[in-house]
Write a protein that holds these residues in place. Structure first.
Motif, PDB file in Angstrom:
ATOM      1  N   SER A 255      22.464 -19.184  79.103  1.00  0.00           N
ATOM      2  CA  SER A 255      22.091 -20.393  80.317  1.00  0.00           C
ATOM      3  C   SER A 255      22.075 -19.839  81.878  1.00  0.00           C
ATOM      4  N   VAL A 256      23.376 -18.921  81.795  1.00  0.00           N
ATOM      5  CA  VAL A 256      23.304 -17.612  82.991  1.00  0.00           C
ATOM      6  C   VAL A 256      22.114 -16.467  83.068  1.00  0.00           C
ATOM      7  N   LEU A 257      21.964 -15.913  81.709  1.00  0.00           N
ATOM      8  CA  LEU A 257      20.055 -15.324  82.428  1.00  0.00           C
ATOM      9  C   LEU A 257      19.124 -16.167  82.433  1.00  0.00           C
ATOM     10  N   PHE A 258      19.034 -17.119  81.791  1.00  0.00           N
ATOM     11  CA  PHE A 258      18.048 -18.109  82.912  1.00  0.00           C
ATOM     12  C   PHE A 258      17.820 -18.367  84.491  1.00  0.00           C
ATOM     13  N   ALA A 259      19.259 -18.875  84.528  1.00  0.00           N
ATOM     14  CA  ALA A 259      19.499 -19.376  85.772  1.00  0.00           C
ATOM     15  C   ALA A 259      19.432 -18.335  87.120  1.00  0.00           C
ATOM     16  N   LEU A 260      19.558 -17.284  86.543  1.00  0.00           N
ATOM     17  CA  LEU A 260      19.316 -15.545  87.342  1.00  0.00           C
ATOM     18  C   LEU A 260      17.820 -14.808  87.270  1.00  0.00           C
ATOM     19  N   PHE A 261      17.283 -15.548  86.023  1.00  0.00           N
ATOM     20  CA  PHE A 261      16.505 -14.422  85.638  1.00  0.00           C
ATOM     21  C   PHE A 261      15.054 -15.420  86.002  1.00  0.00           C
ATOM     22  N   LEU A 262      14.772 -16.570  85.768  1.00  0.00           N
ATOM     23  CA  LEU A 262      14.084 -17.366  84.350  1.00  0.00           C
ATOM     24  C   LEU A 262      14.641 -18.899  85.430  1.00  0.00           C
ATOM     25  N   PRO A 263      14.676 -19.041  86.543  1.00  0.00           N
ATOM     26  CA  PRO A 263      15.216 -19.982  86.774  1.00  0.00           C
ATOM     27  C   PRO A 263      14.748 -21.729  87.212  1.00  0.00           C
ATOM     28  N   LYS A 264      13.483 -21.322  86.811  1.00  0.00           N
ATOM     29  CA  LYS A 264      12.239 -22.521  86.654  1.00  0.00           C
ATOM     30  C   LYS A 264      12.266 -23.050  85.081  1.00  0.00           C
ATOM     31  N   GLY A 265      13.387 -22.172  84.206  1.00  0.00           N
ATOM     32  CA  GLY A 265      12.889 -21.860  82.678  1.00  0.00           C
ATOM     33  C   GLY A 265      11.417 -21.957  82.283  1.00  0.00           C
ATOM     34  N   ILE A 266      11.138 -22.379  81.187  1.00  0.00           N
ATOM     35  CA  ILE A 266      10.021 -21.512  79.855  1.00  0.00           C
ATOM     36  C   ILE A 266       8.992 -22.325  80.696  1.00  0.00           C
ATOM     37  N   TRP A 267       8.878 -23.733  80.805  1.00  0.00           N
ATOM     38  CA  TRP A 267       7.724 -24.584  80.751  1.00  0.00           C
ATOM     39  C   TRP A 267       7.612 -24.539  82.805  1.00  0.00           C
ATOM     40  N   GLY A 268       8.559 -24.253  83.083  1.00  0.00           N
ATOM     41  CA  GLY A 268       8.320 -24.138  84.699  1.00  0.00           C
ATOM     42  C   GLY A 268       7.767 -23.077  84.745  1.00  0.00           C
ATOM     43  N   VAL A 269       7.878 -22.182  84.557  1.00  0.00           N
ATOM     44  CA  VAL A 269       7.307 -20.736  84.202  1.00  0.00           C
ATOM     45  C   VAL A 269       5.732 -21.099  83.761  1.00  0.00           C
ATOM     46  N   VAL A 270       4.851 -21.465  82.097  1.00  0.00           N
ATOM     47  CA  VAL A 270       4.046 -21.494  82.339  1.00  0.00           C
ATOM     48  C   VAL A 270       3.529 -22.552  83.233  1.00  0.00           C
ATOM     49  N   GLU A 271       3.778 -23.594  83.839  1.00  0.00           N
ATOM     50  CA  GLU A 271       3.173 -25.019  84.658  1.00  0.00           C
ATOM     51  C   GLU A 271       2.492 -23.854  85.964  1.00  0.00           C
ATOM     52  N   GLU A 272       3.856 -22.815  86.383  1.00  0.00           N
ATOM     53  CA  GLU A 272       3.370 -22.036  87.777  1.00  0.00           C
ATOM     54  C   GLU A 272       2.462 -20.978  87.587  1.00  0.00           C
ATOM     55  N   ARG A 273       2.316 -21.087  86.312  1.00  0.00           N
ATOM     56  CA  ARG A 273       1.302 -19.722  86.176  1.00  0.00           C
ATOM     57  C   ARG A 273      -0.169 -20.458  86.084  1.00  0.00           C
ATOM     58  N   PHE A 274      -0.082 -20.826  85.351  1.00  0.00           N
ATOM     59  CA  PHE A 274      -1.151 -21.405  84.319  1.00  0.00           C
ATOM     60  C   PHE A 274      -2.084 -22.779  84.560  1.00  0.00           C
ATOM     61  N   GLY A 275      -1.069 -23.429  85.816  1.00  0.00           N
ATOM     62  CA  GLY A 275      -1.305 -24.784  86.192  1.00  0.00           C
ATOM     63  C   GLY A 275      -0.959 -25.734  84.990  1.00  0.00           C
ATOM     64  N   ILE A 276      -1.009 -25.438  83.916  1.00  0.00           N
ATOM     65  CA  ILE A 276      -0.409 -26.645  82.798  1.00  0.00           C
ATOM     66  C   ILE A 276      -0.157 -27.435  83.354  1.00  0.00           C
ATOM     67  N   ASN A 277      -0.280 -28.769  83.242  1.00  0.00           N
ATOM     68  CA  ASN A 277       0.132 -30.081  83.501  1.00  0.00           C
ATOM     69  C   ASN A 277       0.437 -31.060  82.234  1.00  0.00           C
ATOM     70  N   LEU A 278       0.967 -31.123  81.775  1.00  0.00           N
ATOM     71  CA  LEU A 278       1.344 -32.207  79.800  1.00  0.00           C
ATOM     72  C   LEU A 278       1.110 -33.331  80.277  1.00  0.00           C
ATOM     73  N   LEU A 279       2.238 -33.914  81.294  1.00  0.00           N
ATOM     74  CA  LEU A 279       2.895 -34.992  81.356  1.00  0.00           C
ATOM     75  C   LEU A 279       2.898 -35.034  82.578  1.00  0.00           C
ATOM     76  N   PRO A 280       2.412 -35.963  83.380  1.00  0.00           N
ATOM     77  CA  PRO A 280       1.769 -35.364  84.734  1.00  0.00           C
ATOM     78  C   PRO A 280       2.411 -36.919  85.733  1.00  0.00           C
ATOM     79  N   VAL A 281       3.581 -36.901  86.447  1.00  0.00           N
ATOM     80  CA  VAL A 281       4.581 -37.190  86.568  1.00  0.00           C
ATOM     81  C   VAL A 281       4.224 -37.099  88.638  1.00  0.00           C
ATOM     82  N   GLY A 282       3.635 -36.655  88.761  1.00  0.00           N
ATOM     83  CA  GLY A 282       3.351 -36.235  90.685  1.00  0.00           C
ATOM     84  C   GLY A 282       2.079 -36.042  90.634  1.00  0.00           C
ATOM     85  N   TYR A 283       1.294 -35.098  91.312  1.00  0.00           N
ATOM     86  CA  TYR A 283      -0.316 -35.171  91.746  1.00  0.00           C
ATOM     87  C   TYR A 283      -0.175 -33.530  91.962  1.00  0.00           C
TER      88      TYR A 283
END
Length: 333
Positions: free
Chosen positions: A301-329
């Motif tokens: 948890s500490v490592l993710f908070a420090l080095f990957l604060p957006k989490g696994i899916w947050g990084v995937v979504e940001e890097r590849f623009g993938i949005n599987l269950l869209p709740v926003g625009y």
């Protein structure tokens, strides 16, 4: 209907081919899981019932903290109350399975007056306030004679139901509760109130200035999260049968929620589900290692908070623009 609008060269988009396909596949998976008791053995039923419970509490904590900005470390209070209420109602003569739903619903109703004062606390005060509230809840519950203090009690009514009936029933109730809460939260976040709660998270003053009813909107989210946590506690006692206050009101439940959401991706709908699955797998393989298991969870948890604060899916979504269950625009050019 395709939720896409165009203004010049700018497109405001919600659904994509990828998200439509993902929702279709996710729905198909849920249909298959609905028939789980037909092809799963006792071990599989128990395991997936636990996983469904983890998804419920992870998604709802993510809604509270990731979307609403309300960092709670006291959700174990509602978790424990849900289990206690179910036992109390069962002892009062209500059939055990209806008692699970009624207990969770009762805790949800109780959270309404609680929200009127706890939501007046902000940021760190709110986090500490929820933890203190959970501790007070445990102290009050241990005073009930039927609980026998820290020793606890059992939901004996469930022991009268044969395992061949109890395990599938637990599975279907957990599965149904998960599906209902996922759909409710998905629609909630896609709607006007969901947009309002995210606006409050980003800037409460600005949100209020454009007409968002800050307290009312936060209250709805808080009550939904409390109801879900209570349902998680009721499901957990249905699986374990025994109820010990120090276990059900333990802050480790909030730690589990935080771990699942941080690892999966806080503030993303998919992230909480992925985090719950990861936590389930880690628990399956390392849960028997005792204190080292908890140390590993904390370290990750500490490592993710420090080095990957957006989490696994947050990084995937940001890097590849993938949005599987869209709740926003999304804004496309």
């Amino acid at each position: 209907m395709d939720m896409t609008a165009q203004t010049g060269t700018i497109r405001v988009q919600r659904w994509t081919l990828t998200s439509r396909t993902a929702v279709a596949l996710f729905t198909l998976l849920l249909v298959v899981l609905a028939f789980g008791p037909v092809f799963l053995g006792p071990t599989g039923l128990i395991s997936l019932t636990r996983l469904f419970t983890y998804v419920i509490i992870a998604v709802m904590w993510n809604a509270l903290a990731g979307y609403g900005g309300l960092i709670s470390i006291g959700q174990q209070g509602f978790f424990g109350l849900g289990a206690y209420a179910a036992i109390r109602l069962a002892n009062a003569g209500i059939a055990p399975y209806p008692a699970l739903f009624l207990g969770a619903l009762g805790v949800g109703v109780l959270s309404i007056p609680i929200s009127t004062f706890i939501l007046r606390l902000k940021e760190g005060q709110f986090a500490i306030g929820t933890w203190v509230l959970a501790e007070l809840m445990m102290l009050v519950i241990t005073l009930d004679p039927i609980i026998n203090g820290d020793t606890g009690t059992s939901m004996l009514q469930l022991t009268n139901i044969a395992p061949g009936v109890r395990l599938p029933t637990n599975y279907w109730i957990a599965f149904g509760s998960m599906v209902v809460l996922l759909v409710v939260m998905f629609l909630f976040l896609r709607g006007r109130i969901g947009a309002g709660i995210q606006a409050i998270r980003d800037d409460e003053g600005a949100a209020a200035s454009v007409g968002v009813r800050v307290f009312y909107t936060q209250q709805i989210l808080f009550v939904l999260a409390a109801l879900a946590a209570a349902m998680g506690g009721a499901l957990w006692v249905a699986q374990t049968i025994t109820f010990q206050p120090p276990s059900f009101f333990n802050v480790q439940w909030s730690a589990y929620m935080i771990f699942m959401v941080l690892v999966g991706g806080i503030g993303t709908f998919e992230g909480a589900i992925i985090g719950a699955i990861i936590f389930f797998i880690v628990e399956h393989f390392l849960g028997s290692s005792g204190v080292w298991y908890l140390i590993a969870l904390g370290a990750v948890s500490v490592l993710f908070a420090l080095f990957l604060p957006k989490g696994i899916w947050g990084v995937v979504e940001e890097r590849f623009g993938i949005n599987l269950l869209p709740v926003g625009y999304r804004i496309r050019r």
